[in-house]
Motif scaffolding. Sequence first.
Motif, PDB file in Angstrom:
ATOM      1  N   PHE A 256       9.082  68.438  69.410  1.00 49.44           N
ATOM      2  CA  PHE A 256      10.197  69.045  70.135  1.00 49.44           C
ATOM      3  C   PHE A 256      10.850  68.028  71.067  1.00 49.44           C
ATOM      4  O   PHE A 256      12.069  67.803  71.023  1.00 49.44           O
ATOM      5  CB  PHE A 256       9.686  70.254  70.926  1.00 49.44           C
ATOM      6  N   PHE A 257      10.043  67.390  71.904  1.00 48.11           N
ATOM      7  CA  PHE A 257      10.582  66.431  72.864  1.00 48.11           C
ATOM      8  C   PHE A 257      11.060  65.145  72.201  1.00 48.11           C
ATOM      9  O   PHE A 257      12.113  64.608  72.556  1.00 48.11           O
ATOM     10  CB  PHE A 257       9.569  66.129  73.965  1.00 48.11           C
ATOM     11  N   LEU A 258      10.312  64.649  71.230  1.00 46.83           N
ATOM     12  CA  LEU A 258      10.714  63.417  70.544  1.00 46.83           C
ATOM     13  C   LEU A 258      12.035  63.616  69.811  1.00 46.83           C
ATOM     14  O   LEU A 258      12.961  62.807  69.953  1.00 46.83           O
ATOM     15  CB  LEU A 258       9.634  62.958  69.569  1.00 46.83           C
TER      16      LEU A 258
ATOM     17  N   LEU B  15       8.690  67.863  62.347  1.00 46.60           N
ATOM     18  CA  LEU B  15       7.431  68.587  62.137  1.00 46.60           C
ATOM     19  C   LEU B  15       6.958  68.473  60.691  1.00 46.60           C
ATOM     20  O   LEU B  15       5.757  68.357  60.432  1.00 46.60           O
ATOM     21  CB  LEU B  15       7.594  70.059  62.516  1.00 46.60           C
ATOM     22  N   PHE B  16       7.899  68.487  59.756  1.00 47.65           N
ATOM     23  CA  PHE B  16       7.562  68.403  58.339  1.00 47.65           C
ATOM     24  C   PHE B  16       7.124  66.990  57.939  1.00 47.65           C
ATOM     25  O   PHE B  16       6.191  66.818  57.157  1.00 47.65           O
ATOM     26  CB  PHE B  16       8.773  68.844  57.502  1.00 47.65           C
ATOM     27  N   VAL B  17       7.792  65.988  58.475  1.00 40.62           N
ATOM     28  CA  VAL B  17       7.553  64.593  58.075  1.00 40.62           C
ATOM     29  C   VAL B  17       6.376  63.960  58.820  1.00 40.62           C
ATOM     30  O   VAL B  17       5.744  63.031  58.307  1.00 40.62           O
ATOM     31  CB  VAL B  17       8.849  63.769  58.281  1.00 40.62           C
TER      32      VAL B  17
ATOM     33  N   SER C  97       0.153  70.845  70.903  1.00 44.65           N
ATOM     34  CA  SER C  97       0.550  69.459  71.197  1.00 44.65           C
ATOM     35  C   SER C  97       1.466  68.853  70.137  1.00 44.65           C
ATOM     36  O   SER C  97       2.495  68.258  70.486  1.00 44.65           O
ATOM     37  CB  SER C  97      -0.679  68.577  71.390  1.00 44.65           C
ATOM     38  N   PRO C  98       1.141  68.945  68.841  1.00 49.58           N
ATOM     39  CA  PRO C  98       2.039  68.348  67.841  1.00 49.58           C
ATOM     40  C   PRO C  98       3.436  68.963  67.843  1.00 49.58           C
ATOM     41  O   PRO C  98       4.437  68.266  67.665  1.00 49.58           O
ATOM     42  CB  PRO C  98       1.330  68.605  66.506  1.00 49.58           C
TER      43      PRO C  98
END
Length: 75
Positions: A14-16, A59-61, A8-9
């Motif tokens: 990816f979409f955001l 993903l990192f932030v 999910s994350p």
Amino acid sequence: MKLPKKFSPILFGFFLSGLMTLFVTGISIALAVGVHDGFFAIWMRNWATIWVIAFPVVLFVAPLVRRLVSAMVET
């Protein structure tokens, strides 16, 4: 077939990142050079370049942002 919940994350990022960079690059390029015959190709080329960078950054932030938000709201 659905992916396991643990993804999910990653899917969210990816979409955001994809949608946000799509809109931001489109608006930025339209304001900078205007909409003309080659606009769509320029937009897609720039969007793809930016998305490759934005997706891992999101993903990192994201964990840092979650901690900041948690520190600022009541639980």
